[in-house]
Design a protein around this motif. Structure first.
Motif, PDB file in Angstrom:
ATOM      1  N   UNK A 159      55.159  18.193 -61.953  1.00  0.00           N
ATOM      2  CA  UNK A 159      54.228  18.373 -63.063  1.00  0.00           C
ATOM      3  C   UNK A 159      53.654  17.035 -63.516  1.00  0.00           C
ATOM      4  N   UNK A 160      54.501  16.023 -63.600  1.00  0.00           N
ATOM      5  CA  UNK A 160      54.029  14.698 -64.015  1.00  0.00           C
ATOM      6  C   UNK A 160      53.058  14.125 -62.997  1.00  0.00           C
ATOM      7  N   UNK A 161      53.404  14.280 -61.701  1.00  0.00           N
ATOM      8  CA  UNK A 161      52.518  13.765 -60.663  1.00  0.00           C
ATOM      9  C   UNK A 161      51.162  14.464 -60.718  1.00  0.00           C
ATOM     10  N   UNK A 201      43.572  10.974 -63.292  1.00  0.00           N
ATOM     11  CA  UNK A 201      42.784  10.011 -62.501  1.00  0.00           C
ATOM     12  C   UNK A 201      41.453  10.613 -62.083  1.00  0.00           C
ATOM     13  N   UNK A 204      37.843   9.108 -63.080  1.00  0.00           N
ATOM     14  CA  UNK A 204      37.276   8.367 -61.949  1.00  0.00           C
ATOM     15  C   UNK A 204      35.858   7.839 -62.186  1.00  0.00           C
ATOM     16  N   UNK A 255      36.128   4.705 -64.134  1.00  0.00           N
ATOM     17  CA  UNK A 255      36.756   3.622 -63.362  1.00  0.00           C
ATOM     18  C   UNK A 255      35.770   3.041 -62.354  1.00  0.00           C
ATOM     19  N   UNK A 256      35.011   3.988 -61.736  1.00  0.00           N
ATOM     20  CA  UNK A 256      34.030   3.548 -60.740  1.00  0.00           C
ATOM     21  C   UNK A 256      33.041   2.576 -61.367  1.00  0.00           C
ATOM     22  N   UNK A 292      34.601  -0.799 -62.224  1.00  0.00           N
ATOM     23  CA  UNK A 292      34.772  -1.707 -61.113  1.00  0.00           C
ATOM     24  C   UNK A 292      33.446  -2.330 -60.703  1.00  0.00           C
ATOM     25  N   UNK A 336      58.550  14.891 -55.111  1.00  0.00           N
ATOM     26  CA  UNK A 336      57.289  15.450 -55.577  1.00  0.00           C
ATOM     27  C   UNK A 336      56.555  16.276 -54.527  1.00  0.00           C
ATOM     28  N   UNK A 369      37.656   3.078 -51.568  1.00  0.00           N
ATOM     29  CA  UNK A 369      37.723   2.842 -53.015  1.00  0.00           C
ATOM     30  C   UNK A 369      37.598   4.126 -53.815  1.00  0.00           C
ATOM     31  N   UNK A 370      38.101   5.195 -53.245  1.00  0.00           N
ATOM     32  CA  UNK A 370      38.219   6.408 -54.057  1.00  0.00           C
ATOM     33  C   UNK A 370      39.363   6.209 -55.028  1.00  0.00           C
ATOM     34  N   UNK A 397      40.808   3.295 -57.011  1.00  0.00           N
ATOM     35  CA  UNK A 397      40.436   1.930 -57.398  1.00  0.00           C
ATOM     36  C   UNK A 397      41.689   1.177 -57.822  1.00  0.00           C
ATOM     37  N   UNK A 445      43.164  -1.558 -59.994  1.00  0.00           N
ATOM     38  CA  UNK A 445      42.889  -2.444 -61.123  1.00  0.00           C
ATOM     39  C   UNK A 445      44.197  -2.705 -61.864  1.00  0.00           C
TER      40      UNK A 445
END
Lengths: 90, 254
Positions: free
Chosen positions: A65-67, A74, A78, A81-82, A85, B54, B87-88, B90, B92
């Motif tokens: 669940x955490x993963x 993420x 994304x 983040x993209x 960067x 996991x 870079x899918x 990233x 940082x």
């Protein structure tokens, strides 16, 4: 090969052939919000009964669940983040 | 074993109220809405298997026929390299944060996992033991009640015998009373008859003694005149006495 039961509606994902996949998806998609909630609840019940509601559970139940939460967050951040960067290393 | 602790704490959290672990609350509330069977089936011993914590084991089983043992690992490596190169994913500062948190988490699980598991198991066992105790107590008390009920039923069966015995007792008492009274009656009658007999006896004896006395005097008076005829007269006197006795006897019995 393997023979699958007749009607498309009654099969599970593992028994649907690739050719029938789009039709199956259309068939199984929720029509009302109530159906969506039911699907979510059924899915959660399946996961809970299989991995958490046991006598000797392992770390897998909660760790998965955490993963999943990490991956999902993420995916949602994304775009930010993209661009971040690109801003830093353009 | 984390899930064990989660499961154990779920009950405590439910009663405490605040959403300490939100997902546990959600699971509990969702579970109560599903249908419940009256004899609840026992929980499975172990959950679904996961490799490295996991990844579910089913993926490895799914890929094993086509790619062997290393298939899923190669798939994972390929995916990781692809995401890094394109870079899918990233890299940082957050990557290092995630890596360190992941490392601490894995270290904690590896080191304290068994202890937490044992602790959660102990808590579970205590709860089960308590419930089992209550159940055993209820069972013993109920079986005892059944035994006593059976005994009462057996006792009821003997009630007819009790009535028979009582009836016999009463009959015996009546019989005894009747015989007592019969004895009393016979005794009283016998006493009265004995009295009458004694009275008659007395009369006869009085008569006899009186007559004997008189006869003796008469005999003594008649004996004097003749000596040679003493024997004959004595004999005659004796026969006369006998006849007289017979006569008085007859008179007495009459």
């Amino acid at each position: 090969m393997l023979c699958f039961p007749g009607a498309l509606t009654q099969r599970r994902l593992g028994q649907v052939t690739l050719r029938e996949l789009p039709d199956w998806l259309v068939l199984k998609s929720p029509r009302r919000p109530r159906d969506a909630i039911d699907m979510v609840q059924r899915g959660w019940q399946w996961y809970y009964r299989r991995y958490i509601d046991v006598k000797k559970g392992g770390v897998g139940g909660v760790a998965m669940l955490l993963a999943g939460y990490c991956v999902l967050s993420y995916v949602w951040t994304y775009p930010h983040l993209k661009r971040d960067r690109w801003r830093k290393y353009h | 074993m984390l899930s064990r602790l989660v499961f154990v704490s779920a009950n405590a959290l439910k009663s405490s109220g605040p959403l300490g672990a939100g997902l546990v609350q959600a699971s509990r509330s969702l579970q109560t809405s599903s249908q419940s069977l009256a004899p609840v089936p026992p929980l499975p011993e172990k959950g679904g298997k996961t490799r490295h914590g996991i990844i579910p084991e089913e993926l490895f089983q799914f890929l094993y026929p086509k790619t062997g043992v290393t298939g899923p690992y190669m798939l994972g490596t390929g995916l990781l390299v692809y995401m890094l190169s394109k870079e899918i994913y990233v890299i940082n500062h957050e990557t290092f944060v995630a890596a360190s948190i992941g490392g601490v988490f894995i270290y904690a699980v590896k080191k304290f996992g068994p202890q937490v598991a044992a602790f959660a198991d102990k808590l579970n066992e205590e709860k089960v033991a308590k419930a089992q105790e209550v159940k055993d107590l209820a069972m013993t008390s109920l079986t005892q009640a059944i035994e006593e009920e059976k005994k009462e039923q057996w006792r009821v069966e003997g009630r007819s015998m009790l009535f028979d015995a009582k009836r016999n007792n009463v009959a015996m008492i009546l019989e005894t009373n009747y015989r007592e009274r019969l004895h009393m009656v016979t005794n009283e009658v016998k006493r009265r008859l004995d009295y009458q007999i004694a009275l008659q006896d007395l009369h006869r004896r009085a008569h006899m003694s009186h007559s004997i006395f008189h006869n003796k005097i008469n005999l003594n008076c008649t004996q004097f005149p003749k000596n040679d005829i003493k024997i004959t007269s004595i004999a005659k006197c004796i026969t006369d006495l006998k006849a007289l006795a017979k006569a008085t006897q007859a008179k007495a019995t009459v």
